[in-house]
Design a protein around this motif. Structure first.
Motif, PDB file in Angstrom:
ATOM      1  N   THR A   1       0.819  -1.217   0.000  1.00  8.92           N
ATOM      2  CA  THR A   1       0.000   0.000   0.000  1.00  8.92           C
ATOM      3  C   THR A   1       0.848   1.261   0.000  1.00  8.92           C
ATOM      4  O   THR A   1       0.500   2.248  -0.649  1.00  8.92           O
ATOM      5  CB  THR A   1      -0.960   0.015   1.204  1.00  8.92           C
TER       6      THR A   1
ATOM      7  N   GLY B   1       2.051   1.933  -3.546  1.00  2.85           N
ATOM      8  CA  GLY B   1       1.024   2.518  -4.405  1.00  2.85           C
ATOM      9  C   GLY B   1       0.614   3.912  -3.991  1.00  2.85           C
ATOM     10  O   GLY B   1       0.408   4.789  -4.834  1.00  2.85           O
ATOM     11  N   SER B   2       0.515   4.155  -2.681  1.00  3.40           N
ATOM     12  CA  SER B   2      -0.019   5.429  -2.204  1.00  3.40           C
ATOM     13  C   SER B   2       0.917   6.596  -2.482  1.00  3.40           C
ATOM     14  O   SER B   2       0.458   7.708  -2.776  1.00  3.40           O
ATOM     15  CB  SER B   2      -0.308   5.346  -0.705  1.00  3.40           C
TER      16      SER B   2
ATOM     17  N   ALA C   1       0.404   7.575  -5.911  1.00  2.15           N
ATOM     18  CA  ALA C   1      -0.928   8.149  -6.087  1.00  2.15           C
ATOM     19  C   ALA C   1      -0.989   9.603  -5.634  1.00  2.15           C
ATOM     20  O   ALA C   1      -1.753  10.397  -6.194  1.00  2.15           O
ATOM     21  CB  ALA C   1      -1.954   7.316  -5.322  1.00  2.15           C
TER      22      ALA C   1
ATOM     23  N   GLN D   1     -10.208   5.088  -5.024  1.00  2.00           N
ATOM     24  CA  GLN D   1      -9.120   5.298  -5.969  1.00  2.00           C
ATOM     25  C   GLN D   1      -9.470   4.745  -7.343  1.00  2.00           C
ATOM     26  O   GLN D   1      -9.084   5.317  -8.379  1.00  2.00           O
ATOM     27  CB  GLN D   1      -7.834   4.647  -5.461  1.00  2.00           C
TER      28      GLN D   1
ATOM     29  N   ASP E   1      -2.812   2.082  -7.745  1.00  2.00           N
ATOM     30  CA  ASP E   1      -2.995   2.239  -6.302  1.00  2.00           C
ATOM     31  C   ASP E   1      -4.244   1.509  -5.832  1.00  2.00           C
ATOM     32  O   ASP E   1      -4.251   0.876  -4.770  1.00  2.00           O
ATOM     33  CB  ASP E   1      -3.070   3.730  -5.951  1.00  2.00           C
TER      34      ASP E   1
END
Length: 434
Positions: free
Chosen positions: A30, A33-34, A37, A97, A183
């Motif tokens: 996470t 991905g975050s 993002a 998302q 994400d």
């Protein structure tokens, strides 16, 4: 214990059990991905006709529900099975998302739509954060807890560093929509991993008298420990002024005096590398007085603001940011270890929620006032003021005896007392109620 547990334990150290491995793996995914993002969301706003103010509104839309729902999220996480709260929050983040990505890929998203979807993500984080911290702390025990937290944070910081670099490159090559979609997929995969967490070792929650009663009980636990609320107050101010320096003044100094966004991005990258180095250091170093060592390592947090106030050259700024990342991570691991040792398991999420709330509550105000402060006093004086506030509040919290005296002995913490003054209850938790 299952054969899967045995297999995992054979491949790693004794403290890296099934839950810890799942939590660390999911957090890595996470965070990877975050971080990308965050960059993608900003460019999605700009590519659809927005300006810097609109980017700020989207960022604020994420922070506001985080502040509003954190305390409720902590109470819910101590009332319900934490892994279910985490999976539900991941599902909400995945949906929000995914819809954000769809809007960017197939149409021209409006500002209010992006703000709404970002706010849903912030709401999910408000419920996820306290549950995740409570779950992590209940997954390790004993003497190696500090090393386990250091390894966990090293994975998170490494993912954040790599995610920012990868996300920036992907935005340039494939566009922000696909980064947002990645994400969403990361949240789906992480949620799937977290659904396999084993909570059989956690005692069933005793029936409570209601959500408000749970919040009051968490508040009593929080205010009954001077070291706890003292450090949270310290960081409510320190985080706010550091956020103003990093989010507002840093880019302006970089634009006007350091050569643009590139040098500032490089400096932030060195900070991220420093946090990885600090976590690696804490896998080996176990300071006896947890909070004293950690708090002393907060003083360097004033250095980036001071370096921007001068301003220093880019190599010096990068060195300052790296050293600050190392020392801040020493504090972070020491803090997690102290919470793990001092807070009852059934109240971890509520205490964590008060900690998070204090850490973020003043950030929006500080970033909003950064511009007017620059107009009133000038940029360099404002930055020197940020540095001075960090030093002031850190020195103030060292006046709290429990901060100076909390120490680690094996898997427990006890108060450091002068020789010959030990009492019969010298082994009880510092700041305990009763």
């Amino acid at each position: 214990m299952t054969s899967a547990d045995d297999s995992i334990r054979r491949r790693g150290p004794d403290w890296a059990g099934r839950n810890y491995t799942l939590l660390t793996s999911a957090a890595f995914i996470t965070n990877l991905g975050s971080q990308g993002a965050l960059i993608a969301a900003a460019f999605a706003v700009l590519e659809n006709g927005g300006d810097g103010g609109d980017v700020g509104l989207v960022a604020a839309a994420r922070t506001l529900p985080l502040v509003v729902f954190l305390l409720i999220g902590g109470a819910v996480a101590d009332r319900l099975p934490r892994h279910r709260v985490m999976v539900a929050a991941n599902a909400l983040n995945c949906v929000s998302q995914g819809l954000f990505a769809l809007l960017v890929l197939v149409g021209e998203p409006r500002l209010w739509q992006m703000m709404l979807l970002t706010a849903l993500g912030g709401t999910g984080q408000a419920f996820f954060g306290p549950a995740a911290e409570g779950m992590l702390m209940s997954s390790v025990s004993g003497e190696q807890a500090g090393r386990a937290f250091a390894m966990f944070r090293m994975a998170m910081q490494g993912a954040a560093l790599g995610g920012a670099a990868l996300g920036g490159a992907m935005v340039a090559v494939v566009g922000p929509g696909w980064v947002l979609a990645a994400d969403a997929a990361a949240f789906a995969l992480a949620g799937a991993l977290r659904s396999f967490l084993d909570v059989s070792h956690i005692p069933p929650r005793a029936p409570g008298s209601g959500l408000l009663s749970d919040l009051r009980e968490g508040w009593r636990e929080f205010t009954g420990r001077p070291w706890l609320w003292g450090i949270v107050v310290q960081f409510s101010i320190a985080n706010a002024v550091v956020a103003a320096a990093d989010a507002v003044y840093g880019p302006l100094v970089a634009r006007d005096q350091l050569g643009g966004a590139g040098p500032w991005g490089l400096a932030l990258g060195f900070f991220g590398a420093g946090t990885v180095g600090g976590a690696l250091l804490m896998t080996r170093w176990k300071p006896r007085r947890l909070l004293l060592a950690g708090t002393l390592c907060v003083f360097p947090l004033a250095l980036p603001s001071a370096a921007l106030a001068v301003p220093t050259s880019v190599p010096v700024l990068c060195a300052v940011m790296f050293c600050t990342g190392v020392t801040v991570e020493v504090f972070s691991v020491s803090w997690m270890t102290a919470l793990h040792q001092e807070i009852p398991e059934e109240k971890l999420s509520r205490v964590s929620a008060y900690d998070w709330f204090g850490s973020v509550a003043m950030v929006p105000l500080a970033t909003a006032l950064a511009g007017p402060a620059e107009s009133a006093f000038g940029r360099s004086p404002a930055l020197w003021g940020c540095a001075a506030l960090v030093v002031l509040v850190t020195a103030a919290v060292l006046c709290v005896p429990d901060v100076r005296n909390l120490r680690r002995t094996g898997g427990k913490t006890v108060m450091a007392r002068p020789a010959g003054t030990e009492s019969a209850d010298a082994e009880r938790a510092v700041g305990g109620l009763g």
